[in-house]
Design an enzyme around this catalytic site. Structure first.
Site, PDB file in Angstrom:
ATOM      1  N   GLY A 130       0.838  -1.218   0.000  1.00  0.00           N
ATOM      2  CA  GLY A 130       0.000   0.000   0.000  1.00  0.00           C
ATOM      3  C   GLY A 130       0.866   1.259   0.000  1.00  0.00           C
ATOM      4  O   GLY A 130       1.846   1.342   0.732  1.00  0.00           O
ATOM      5  N   ASP A 159       9.051  -2.011  -9.657  1.00  0.00           N
ATOM      6  CA  ASP A 159       9.954  -1.098 -10.367  1.00  0.00           C
ATOM      7  C   ASP A 159      11.123  -1.891 -10.962  1.00  0.00           C
ATOM      8  O   ASP A 159      11.548  -1.657 -12.098  1.00  0.00           O
ATOM      9  CB  ASP A 159      10.478  -0.033  -9.390  1.00  0.00           C
ATOM     10  CG  ASP A 159       9.347   0.608  -8.612  1.00  0.00           C
ATOM     11  OD1 ASP A 159       8.553   1.328  -9.220  1.00  0.00           O
ATOM     12  OD2 ASP A 159       9.231   0.340  -7.399  1.00  0.00           O
ATOM     13  N   HIS A 187       9.809   4.024  -3.567  1.00  0.00           N
ATOM     14  CA  HIS A 187       8.869   3.618  -4.619  1.00  0.00           C
ATOM     15  C   HIS A 187       8.055   4.866  -4.980  1.00  0.00           C
ATOM     16  O   HIS A 187       6.922   5.051  -4.534  1.00  0.00           O
ATOM     17  CB  HIS A 187       7.956   2.497  -4.131  1.00  0.00           C
ATOM     18  CG  HIS A 187       6.864   2.162  -5.109  1.00  0.00           C
ATOM     19  ND1 HIS A 187       7.106   1.674  -6.372  1.00  0.00           N
ATOM     20  CD2 HIS A 187       5.513   2.266  -5.019  1.00  0.00           C
ATOM     21  CE1 HIS A 187       5.963   1.502  -7.006  1.00  0.00           C
ATOM     22  NE2 HIS A 187       4.976   1.856  -6.209  1.00  0.00           N
TER      23      HIS A 187
END
Ligand code: NAD
Ligand code: LMR
Length: 326
Positions: A130, A159, A187
């Site tokens: 999340g 990623d 991120h």
């Protein structure tokens, strides 16, 4: 047959979980010889939808699925959990940065950190999906003082996987030819996908691509891929996010491929000059259920600047949630 392990998943009626749960139950995460008990957490209004997901799980008759728990109480869903995938959180919409979600999502992770602290296995391996994943992982970790901080990780594997595919496409290779990929930092759109360490068929990736492509195409494409998916799909990535979560947990639990590494958001011990205690993505190898940061990589000035910029953003996010960090 091994004894079942308990896998807690939050946001279990959401779109990522709809791709994730069936793969966990089929053995893709922990191995085809490892039975699992799924312990699913949702908010109260989503319990009916969760019931439907649980019915579908039953209807698959997965031989490895040894039980399903459904709850809106974190202390039930996390009870004795060996693994916890914290997916449940609001996703961003078009035009938002992931850190715009901090206010909406941060409280979830302080409550869930406390619940993990109280009832999970003392060795629970936690993956925060999340968003903003790194800072949410930090919040959960700091609210779970009885657990080892190394057991709280954030997902940058999506990623990493995106970077593998972009480089493979550019060099007319396949992802099987690409190794030593690294995502450093957050991120977020400040993440640094580093090709100075990467190899294509055993040779330096930077010898196979132009500097201009690296700086002005590859890096922004990987940094902005989440937003590009939202724009194209009208919803944030789901199946690819679930796939990355499976990859992250599988490698952590069962080990990384010999001679290669993966990217994981982990508790910084100060390696590579990054502030200790941030959840920062590093190149890691995993063995015997534990991760280790790859040490001794040469960092040039270009990389140093990018690594510092994403570190700076993580420090700012940490400071913005200081009230949730005991
Ligand atoms: P979604 O809205 O489809 O599902 C989220 C689910 O979480 C919903 O069912 C909601 O009811 C539930 N939920 C909300 N609060 C909860 C709580 N306190 N406890 C338990 N469940 C709760 O969203 P999604 O597309 O599945 O995405 C989930 C999160 O994952 C978002 O924050 C998204 O930005 C993030 N994400 C991260 C990555 C990554 O690479 N790290 C990739 C994709 C998505
Ligand atoms: C992604 O990278 O796809 C997710 O973090 C979703 C998002 O908001 O970009």
């Amino acid at each position: 047959m091994k004894a079942p392990v308990r896998v807690a998943v939050t946001g279990a009626a959401g779109q990522i979980s709809y791709s994730l749960l069936f793969r966990i139950a089929s053995g893709e995460m922990l191995g085809k010889d490892q039975p699992v008990i799924l312990q699913l957490l949702e908010i109260t209004p989503a319990l009916e939808a969760l019931k439907g997901v649980a019915m579908e799980l039953e209807d698959c008759a997965f031989p490895l699925l040894a039980g399903i728990v459904q709850s809106d109480d974190a202390t039930v869903a996390f009870k004795d959990a060996d693994y916890a995938l914290l997916v449940g959180a609001r996703p961003r919409g078009p035009g938002m940065e992931r850190k715009d979600l901090l206010e909406a999502n941060a409280a979830i992770f302080s409550a869930q950190g406390k619940a993990l602290n109280d009832v999970a296995s003392r060795d629970v391996k936690v993956l925060v999906v999340g968003n903003p994943a790194n800072t949410n992982a930090l919040i959960a970790q700091r609210n779970a003082p009885a657990l080892d901080p190394r057991n709280f990780t954030a997902m940058t594997r999506l990623d990493h996987n995106r970077a593998l595919s972009q480089l493979a496409n550019k060099t007319d290779s396949t992802v099987n030819d690409v190794t030593h990929m690294t995502i450093w930092g957050n991120h977020s759109s400040t993440q640094y996908p580093d090709l100075y360490q990467a190899k294509v068929s055993g040779e330096a990736a930077m010898e196979k691509v132009e500097q201009d492509w690296y700086e002005n195409d590859f890096i922004p494409t990987v940094q902005q891929r989440g937003a590009a998916i939202i724009k194209a799909r009208g919803a944030s990535s789901a199946a690819s996010a679930a796939n990355a979560a499976i990859d992250h947990m599988r490698d952590w639990a069962l080990g990384t491929a010999e001679g290669d590494w993966v990217s994981m958001g982990i508790y910084s011990d100060g390696s590579y000059g990054i502030q200790e205690g941030l959840i920062y993505s590093y190149p890691c190898t995993c063995k015997n259920g534990d991760w280790e940061i790859v040490q001794g990589l040469e960092i040039n000035d270009f990389s140093r600047g990018k690594m510092a910029a994403t570190e700076q953003e993580l420090a700012e996010e940490r400071d913005a949630v200081a009230h949730l960090l005991p």
